[in-house]
Design a protein around this motif. Sequence first.
Motif, PDB file in Angstrom:
ATOM      1  N   GLU A 124      -6.284 -13.097 -21.833  1.00 37.52           N
ATOM      2  CA  GLU A 124      -6.613 -14.423 -22.345  1.00 37.52           C
ATOM      3  C   GLU A 124      -5.950 -15.526 -21.529  1.00 37.52           C
ATOM      4  N   THR A 125      -4.660 -15.333 -21.198  1.00 40.25           N
ATOM      5  CA  THR A 125      -3.922 -16.341 -20.441  1.00 40.25           C
ATOM      6  C   THR A 125      -4.008 -16.105 -18.938  1.00 40.25           C
ATOM      7  N   LYS A 126      -4.536 -14.950 -18.555  1.00 45.39           N
ATOM      8  CA  LYS A 126      -4.633 -14.538 -17.142  1.00 45.39           C
ATOM      9  C   LYS A 126      -3.267 -14.593 -16.477  1.00 45.39           C
ATOM     10  N   SER A 127      -2.307 -13.979 -17.150  1.00 45.18           N
ATOM     11  CA  SER A 127      -0.943 -13.962 -16.624  1.00 45.18           C
ATOM     12  C   SER A 127      -0.251 -12.662 -17.052  1.00 45.18           C
ATOM     13  N   PHE A 128       0.783 -12.315 -16.305  1.00 42.15           N
ATOM     14  CA  PHE A 128       1.546 -11.137 -16.652  1.00 42.15           C
ATOM     15  C   PHE A 128       2.408 -11.410 -17.880  1.00 42.15           C
ATOM     16  N   VAL A 129       2.578 -10.399 -18.702  1.00 39.41           N
ATOM     17  CA  VAL A 129       3.377 -10.508 -19.920  1.00 39.41           C
ATOM     18  C   VAL A 129       4.846 -10.421 -19.514  1.00 39.41           C
ATOM     19  N   SER A 130       5.637 -11.360 -19.966  1.00 42.86           N
ATOM     20  CA  SER A 130       7.062 -11.371 -19.668  1.00 42.86           C
ATOM     21  C   SER A 130       7.704 -10.082 -20.164  1.00 42.86           C
ATOM     22  N   GLY A 131       8.376  -9.376 -19.271  1.00 42.97           N
ATOM     23  CA  GLY A 131       9.033  -8.111 -19.632  1.00 42.97           C
ATOM     24  C   GLY A 131       8.066  -6.955 -19.798  1.00 42.97           C
ATOM     25  N   GLY A 132       6.766  -7.189 -19.510  1.00 45.66           N
ATOM     26  CA  GLY A 132       5.745  -6.151 -19.720  1.00 45.66           C
ATOM     27  C   GLY A 132       5.485  -5.291 -18.530  1.00 45.66           C
TER      28      GLY A 132
ATOM     29  N   GLY B 168       0.794  -1.224   0.000  1.00 40.65           N
ATOM     30  CA  GLY B 168       0.000   0.000   0.000  1.00 40.65           C
ATOM     31  C   GLY B 168       0.826   1.274   0.000  1.00 40.65           C
ATOM     32  N   LYS B 169       2.116   1.149  -0.280  1.00 36.85           N
ATOM     33  CA  LYS B 169       2.986   2.331  -0.330  1.00 36.85           C
ATOM     34  C   LYS B 169       2.572   3.249  -1.472  1.00 36.85           C
ATOM     35  N   ASP B 170       3.106   4.459  -1.468  1.00 34.43           N
ATOM     36  CA  ASP B 170       2.780   5.433  -2.509  1.00 34.43           C
ATOM     37  C   ASP B 170       3.219   4.979  -3.893  1.00 34.43           C
ATOM     38  N   ALA B 171       4.353   4.310  -3.975  1.00 38.33           N
ATOM     39  CA  ALA B 171       4.871   3.869  -5.274  1.00 38.33           C
ATOM     40  C   ALA B 171       3.961   2.787  -5.859  1.00 38.33           C
ATOM     41  N   THR B 172       3.666   2.931  -7.136  1.00 40.67           N
ATOM     42  CA  THR B 172       2.799   1.972  -7.828  1.00 40.67           C
ATOM     43  C   THR B 172       3.574   1.332  -8.964  1.00 40.67           C
ATOM     44  N   GLU B 173       3.482   0.014  -9.041  1.00 39.71           N
ATOM     45  CA  GLU B 173       4.118  -0.731 -10.118  1.00 39.71           C
ATOM     46  C   GLU B 173       3.059  -1.028 -11.174  1.00 39.71           C
ATOM     47  N   MET B 174       3.374  -0.731 -12.426  1.00 40.86           N
ATOM     48  CA  MET B 174       2.460  -1.037 -13.533  1.00 40.86           C
ATOM     49  C   MET B 174       3.010  -2.236 -14.281  1.00 40.86           C
ATOM     50  N   ARG B 175       2.112  -3.236 -14.494  1.00 40.07           N
ATOM     51  CA  ARG B 175       2.532  -4.457 -15.176  1.00 40.07           C
ATOM     52  C   ARG B 175       1.518  -4.796 -16.256  1.00 40.07           C
ATOM     53  N   GLU B 176       2.050  -5.201 -17.410  1.00 37.02           N
ATOM     54  CA  GLU B 176       1.194  -5.600 -18.525  1.00 37.02           C
ATOM     55  C   GLU B 176       0.630  -6.992 -18.250  1.00 37.02           C
ATOM     56  N   PHE B 177      -0.671  -7.158 -18.501  1.00 40.23           N
ATOM     57  CA  PHE B 177      -1.374  -8.388 -18.162  1.00 40.23           C
ATOM     58  C   PHE B 177      -2.141  -8.899 -19.361  1.00 40.23           C
ATOM     59  N   ASN B 178      -1.998 -10.199 -19.643  1.00 34.63           N
ATOM     60  CA  ASN B 178      -2.712 -10.823 -20.751  1.00 34.63           C
ATOM     61  C   ASN B 178      -4.036 -11.372 -20.224  1.00 34.63           C
TER      62      ASN B 178
END
Length: 106
Positions: A98-106, A86-96
């Motif tokens: 269809e596969t319900k998984s994070f995109v490698s390197g995304g 819950g810290k101020d910093a937010t991480e943005m991650r690309e998510f697929n």
Amino acid sequence: RGGYIYNFWQDANNKQGLWRRAPYESYVNAKSADDVAWDIVLDLDKLSADEGMTWVWKGARVLDEGPDGPKPRQAKLAMVMLSDGGKDATEMREFNLETKSFVSGG
């Protein structure tokens, strides 16, 4: 988005929460909340356990791909925003979606 209604849900069994979706028709035609055909897209409790973090949901943006002839295309990607503890910093991650998984390197 892409024929789905998305929401984020927390309860006693899902303390960090679930990002879930239901087909639009299931959502609008349900007689009660229990009748909606929810599909879990991302389980934050499981993700936190798997990654050794305490992820807090900060939101998501489903990336709209625009029209594909007479019907809109199915959205395939989203940007998921998470915060460690819950810290101020937010991480943005690309998510697929269809596969319900994070995109490698995304």
